[in-house]
Design a protein around this motif. Sequence first.
Motif, PDB file in Angstrom:
ATOM      1  N   PRO A  41      45.188  42.418  34.723  1.00 45.37           N
ATOM      2  CA  PRO A  41      46.160  42.883  33.724  1.00 45.37           C
ATOM      3  C   PRO A  41      45.963  42.255  32.344  1.00 45.37           C
ATOM      4  O   PRO A  41      46.304  42.886  31.340  1.00 45.37           O
ATOM      5  CB  PRO A  41      47.514  42.500  34.325  1.00 45.37           C
ATOM      6  N   GLU A  42      45.440  41.011  32.291  1.00 46.35           N
ATOM      7  CA  GLU A  42      45.237  40.347  30.993  1.00 46.35           C
ATOM      8  C   GLU A  42      43.836  39.756  30.949  1.00 46.35           C
ATOM      9  O   GLU A  42      43.300  39.354  31.988  1.00 46.35           O
ATOM     10  CB  GLU A  42      46.270  39.216  30.802  1.00 46.35           C
ATOM     11  N   LEU A  43      43.281  39.658  29.758  1.00 45.47           N
ATOM     12  CA  LEU A  43      41.944  39.061  29.612  1.00 45.47           C
ATOM     13  C   LEU A  43      42.023  37.541  29.762  1.00 45.47           C
ATOM     14  O   LEU A  43      43.075  36.933  29.592  1.00 45.47           O
ATOM     15  CB  LEU A  43      41.368  39.435  28.245  1.00 45.47           C
ATOM     16  N   GLY A 107      36.985  31.863  35.591  1.00 46.24           N
ATOM     17  CA  GLY A 107      37.852  32.849  34.942  1.00 46.24           C
ATOM     18  C   GLY A 107      38.255  33.971  35.866  1.00 46.24           C
ATOM     19  O   GLY A 107      39.238  34.685  35.611  1.00 46.24           O
ATOM     20  N   ALA A 108      37.507  34.131  36.969  1.00 42.34           N
ATOM     21  CA  ALA A 108      37.742  35.271  37.845  1.00 42.34           C
ATOM     22  C   ALA A 108      38.998  35.134  38.696  1.00 42.34           C
ATOM     23  O   ALA A 108      39.344  36.049  39.441  1.00 42.34           O
ATOM     24  CB  ALA A 108      36.522  35.492  38.740  1.00 42.34           C
ATOM     25  N   VAL A 109      39.678  33.991  38.612  1.00 40.85           N
ATOM     26  CA  VAL A 109      40.911  33.850  39.414  1.00 40.85           C
ATOM     27  C   VAL A 109      41.956  34.877  38.984  1.00 40.85           C
ATOM     28  O   VAL A 109      42.860  35.218  39.753  1.00 40.85           O
ATOM     29  CB  VAL A 109      41.531  32.434  39.296  1.00 40.85           C
ATOM     30  N   GLY A 110      41.830  35.400  37.766  1.00 43.56           N
ATOM     31  CA  GLY A 110      42.798  36.381  37.291  1.00 43.56           C
ATOM     32  C   GLY A 110      42.546  37.802  37.738  1.00 43.56           C
ATOM     33  O   GLY A 110      43.348  38.694  37.459  1.00 43.56           O
ATOM     34  N   LEU A 111      41.436  38.023  38.446  1.00 44.15           N
ATOM     35  CA  LEU A 111      41.140  39.391  38.897  1.00 44.15           C
ATOM     36  C   LEU A 111      42.172  39.840  39.923  1.00 44.15           C
ATOM     37  O   LEU A 111      42.536  39.078  40.823  1.00 44.15           O
ATOM     38  CB  LEU A 111      39.743  39.466  39.519  1.00 44.15           C
ATOM     39  N   THR A 112      42.627  41.089  39.802  1.00 38.61           N
ATOM     40  CA  THR A 112      43.634  41.600  40.747  1.00 38.61           C
ATOM     41  C   THR A 112      43.128  42.760  41.591  1.00 38.61           C
ATOM     42  O   THR A 112      43.791  43.144  42.551  1.00 38.61           O
ATOM     43  CB  THR A 112      44.890  42.056  39.984  1.00 38.61           C
TER      44      THR A 112
END
Lengths: 132, 132, 132, 132, 132, 132
Positions: A41-43, A107-112
Motif C-alpha cells: 500500500p505504501e512505498l 524493505g520487503a517486509v512491507g509487501l502485502t
Amino acid sequence: MFSVTVRDHIMIAHSFSGEVFGPAQRLHGATFVVDATFRRPELDDDNIVVDIGRASEQLHTICGSLSYRNLDDDPEFKGVNTSTEFLAKVIADRLAVRAQAGELGPGAVGLTGISVTLHESHIAWASYERTL
Amino acid sequence: MFSVTVRDHIMIAHSFSGEVFGPAQRLHGATFVVDATFRRPELDDDNIVVDIGRASEQLHTICGSLSYRNLDDDPEFKGVNTSTEFLAKVIADRLAVRAQAGELGPGAVGLTGISVTLHESHIAWASYERTL
Amino acid sequence: MFSVTVRDHIMIAHSFSGEVFGPAQRLHGATFVVDATFRRPELDDDNIVVDIGRASEQLHTICGSLSYRNLDDDPEFKGVNTSTEFLAKVIADRLAVRAQAGELGPGAVGLTGISVTLHESHIAWASYERTL
Amino acid sequence: MFSVTVRDHIMIAHSFSGEVFGPAQRLHGATFVVDATFRRPELDDDNIVVDIGRASEQLHTICGSLSYRNLDDDPEFKGVNTSTEFLAKVIADRLAVRAQAGELGPGAVGLTGISVTLHESHIAWASYERTL
Amino acid sequence: MFSVTVRDHIMIAHSFSGEVFGPAQRLHGATFVVDATFRRPELDDDNIVVDIGRASEQLHTICGSLSYRNLDDDPEFKGVNTSTEFLAKVIADRLAVRAQAGELGPGAVGLTGISVTLHESHIAWASYERTL
Amino acid sequence: MFSVTVRDHIMIAHSFSGEVFGPAQRLHGATFVVDATFRRPELDDDNIVVDIGRASEQLHTICGSLSYRNLDDDPEFKGVNTSTEFLAKVIADRLAVRAQAGELGPGAVGLTGISVTLHESHIAWASYERTL
C-alpha cells in the motif's frame, strides 16, 4: 496500492492426465513467460515497492529450478497436473517463501501481496494471486 | 485467486450517436482483440480453472455472432452506442449465460467471476468485470 | 513487394544433442508462436496476396501435425536437433509444398516467397526465408 | 465494474539515491510507456466510461509536462527518488486533479478509480491504483 | 536464409544538437529494447544459426557498457547525436567485432549478416543492417 | 542500411467483393495499426534517417484522411477491394508523394525506400515495400 512486476520465462516438458486435456495428454511442452507482481500500500524509504534487482534474481533462480526439465519427472509434481494456473501458484508461493525469508531485502517486509501470470502462448495465459 | 484468459477477436462496423464521439459519429469500424478471463478461488479436480478448449470454443462462437457485421443493423443494439466498454459487457454476459448453462463443462460450477477486455488499438482498450 | 502474415502456435517437447546447448540437452519443451509470411510482387485479381482463410487453415494443419508432441519421437526428426531455426524451415517448406499443390487456391500461383518466424520466448526468435 | 485505458509515453533522464539502486545511481534515463485506466461501476448516458478523446488529451498534457526532461532538475522532485512506481502515482494523482476539475467532461463525475501503469522495459513495469 | 534474434535493453540519458530534434535537444533519456539478429544461408553442424547462449551474453555485455549512463559524457560519442538509428549501428558493429574475434564460438564463422533494432517506445523504433 | 519506423492507426468500415472473402463480403470494419518504415543507406548530417516528428505528422495526416470512414463510400476506392495489403500500398504511396514534395524536410532527399505494415488483428498483418 502500488505494484512492481518483473518478467522471466521457463521452457518445460510435461503431460496431463484427464480427458479434459485432449491432445495435451501426450508429452508436449511449453514456454511460459512469467510475470511476477509485488504489491504494497505504501512505498518504502527508498521510494520503491521492492528491490527490483533482488526480485529479478529471486524470480530467475526459481525459474531456473523449473526450466529445461520434464516436469513429469519432478518428484514434487508426482501425480499432479502441472497446468499453467497451478504453476503460477507454485512460483508465487516460492516467491512468498523467499520474501518472508528476507531474500528480497529488508524493505520487503512491507509487501502485502504477490501475483504471478504465466503466458503459455499469444492467446492464453493464467494467473494466481495471494496475500503475503 | 486463480484465473485463466483466452484471446480471440472480432471485426465490426458501427457508428456512435452523441457529440462526445466526434468523428466516430460517422460509420467506421474496429478490430477488437478480445481477452476473456475466468476466475475462481480454488482449482477443480483436474487442477485447472476451466476447460480451456471449451472456453476458447464458447468465446469463438460468441465472437462469430458479432464479427463481420455492421452492429448498427443488429436489432439487439438498436439505439445503443456499441462502445468498446459496452461490448466488453455484452461478451462477458454471454459467457456468463453459457457458463451457467453448463457449456464450459461440469468443472465450471466453481467459477466465481468473468472479465472481458477489448483492445481497440495499440493505445486504447476497455474492460468489464462481473461475478458469476 | 507485398506480403501477408498469419500467426498460429505449437507446443512441443524435445531435447538437443551437443554441448553448445547446455541445459537444453535435457528433455524440455517450448511454445513456438509461428508467423508465416507470403510474398508476391503484385496483387491478384481480388486485390490480395493470398486467400487468408486458406493460408490460416494450411498453417493450422501443419501446426497441428507438430503440436502436442515430443519431437524426439518423430521418425522424421530422428537424430536431428529440432532447433527453432530448423523448425522454421520445416514449416516454411511444408507451406511451400501445399502452395505448389494448389492448397492455397488458384490465386496463389503468383506467390514468390515464404518466410516463417518462430518466437520461442519474449526474448528469442528465429526465421527462415525462401523463394517459391 | 467497467474500465477504459489509454496509452502514451514519456522519455526522461534521472538518477537515484541509495545503494539499493546499484548502477541506476548514475544519471541515466528511461522511456516509460504510460497506461492510464479509468474505472466506474456503471456507464454514463453515452454508454461510455469516459470521453476517450479528453482522457487522451489530459494524459498527453501531463506526459508533456514530464517528458524530455532531467527529472533531477525538477524542483517538485527535489530529493525524491523518481522511481517507476512513484511516477505512476504522480501521473495518477495529476489525472485525478484534472478529473475532479471537470477536465474530463461532465460525464466523468461517475468515475470511481484511476490506475496508472508505467512500463520501463519489456521485462519490468509498475502501477499505482487509487480511488476518486 | 536463416536468422536468430535475441533481445536485451539499455536505459540511458542523452541530449541532441540540432533544431530538428525540438524538445529532445534537452537532456532526457530512453529505454531502448534491443533486438540483435544474426543471419546465415545454411545452419551449422549443430543445426543452429549461432550459439544463442553466447549471442545473448555478448549482447548483454555490450548493452552493459552503454546502459545506466549519460551518453553525452561518453568520450566515444563526443559531438555525436546518439540517435536511435546511430546506436543501432554502434551495437551492430560491436557485435560484428566480437563475432569476428570468435566470441560467438567457432560455428559463427558462417554468419553473413547482423541487424540490430532499437525500440524507443511503443510507437517508434530504428534498425541498422550490415554484412559480416 | 538504416531504417526508422513510426506507428499510428486507423479505424475504418468496408466490405469486400469476391467469394474468396467469405463473411468479409458483408459490411464490417477494422482497426489497422499502421507501421511506416523509412530507409536509407547513410544517415544525414543530424545523424538520423528522417525527422521523426515530421514523419509522425505526415503519417498522422494520411491516417486522418482514411480513418473514421466507410471506405466503400470513398470515390478513390470505387470498385476496389480495400484489402489490408492494398491499403498498405495506399499509405506507402501517399508517404512517398509527401517525401518527394519535401514534407519530411530537406534531409529526406536521402531516403531510398518506404515500407508500410498494417496489423489487422493479433494474428494477421500485411506489408507493402517500395523504393523512393
